[in-house]
Design an enzyme around this catalytic site. Sequence first.
Site, PDB file in Angstrom:
ATOM      1  N   GLU A 109      -1.217 -10.583  -6.268  1.00 49.70           N
ATOM      2  CA  GLU A 109      -1.764 -10.957  -7.611  1.00 49.70           C
ATOM      3  C   GLU A 109      -0.593  -9.942  -8.375  1.00 49.70           C
ATOM      4  O   GLU A 109       0.553 -10.506  -9.065  1.00 49.70           O
ATOM      5  CB  GLU A 109      -2.758 -11.030  -8.050  1.00 49.70           C
ATOM      6  CG  GLU A 109      -3.850 -12.056  -6.756  1.00 49.70           C
ATOM      7  CD  GLU A 109      -4.859 -10.894  -6.113  1.00 49.70           C
ATOM      8  OE1 GLU A 109      -4.194  -9.976  -5.664  1.00 49.70           O
ATOM      9  OE2 GLU A 109      -5.876 -11.019  -5.816  1.00 49.70           O
ATOM     10  N   GLU A 158       0.951  -1.063  -0.240  1.00 45.18           N
ATOM     11  CA  GLU A 158      -0.004   0.336   0.151  1.00 45.18           C
ATOM     12  C   GLU A 158       0.663   1.077   0.408  1.00 45.18           C
ATOM     13  O   GLU A 158       2.298   0.801   0.137  1.00 45.18           O
ATOM     14  CB  GLU A 158      -0.936  -0.094   0.925  1.00 45.18           C
ATOM     15  CG  GLU A 158      -2.214  -1.705   0.910  1.00 45.18           C
ATOM     16  CD  GLU A 158      -2.889  -1.655   2.253  1.00 45.18           C
ATOM     17  OE1 GLU A 158      -2.846  -0.876   3.199  1.00 45.18           O
ATOM     18  OE2 GLU A 158      -3.772  -2.232   1.501  1.00 45.18           O
TER      19      GLU A 158
END
Length: 129
Positions: A57, A46
């Site tokens: 992913e 993040e």
Amino acid sequence: MICDYNLLMDKAREASKMSYSPFSKFAVGAAVLAKSGKIYAGCNIENSSFGMTICAERCAIFKAVSEGEKEILAVAIYSPNEDDCYPCGACRQVMYEFQGEEEISIITDNKSNLNIRKMSDFLPYGFKI
Ligand code: THU
């Protein structure tokens, strides 16, 4: 190619421990089996500028592609939630780009068992140039 789903999920779970998710506190891990037989793992990362966040992913897929892989056979996704963690729309499109002749298997964990589904269950009629 034989895929050890349990091993791939173990790698995804392990990768989730590296998650940088101070904002959502939602630690995701992913592991990709590439056509070469190698496994690449990634986690969500993040950012204070929230839109810069990358999902686990895509992190794993980009690691694979940046190491020369062009085709992905399977992706395992782990989150600490009891439910299966399904890939977001952006990640589905990125997975689809690296699907070759063999349809990608997507493995999720509901903490009782693994679920193995196909790419086309998540993204039918995907876009590719
Ligand atoms: N996230 C993933 O890494 N993969 C998913 O499949 C769903 C969402 C991340 C992005 C963000 O860091 C956090 O989970 C909450 O959305």
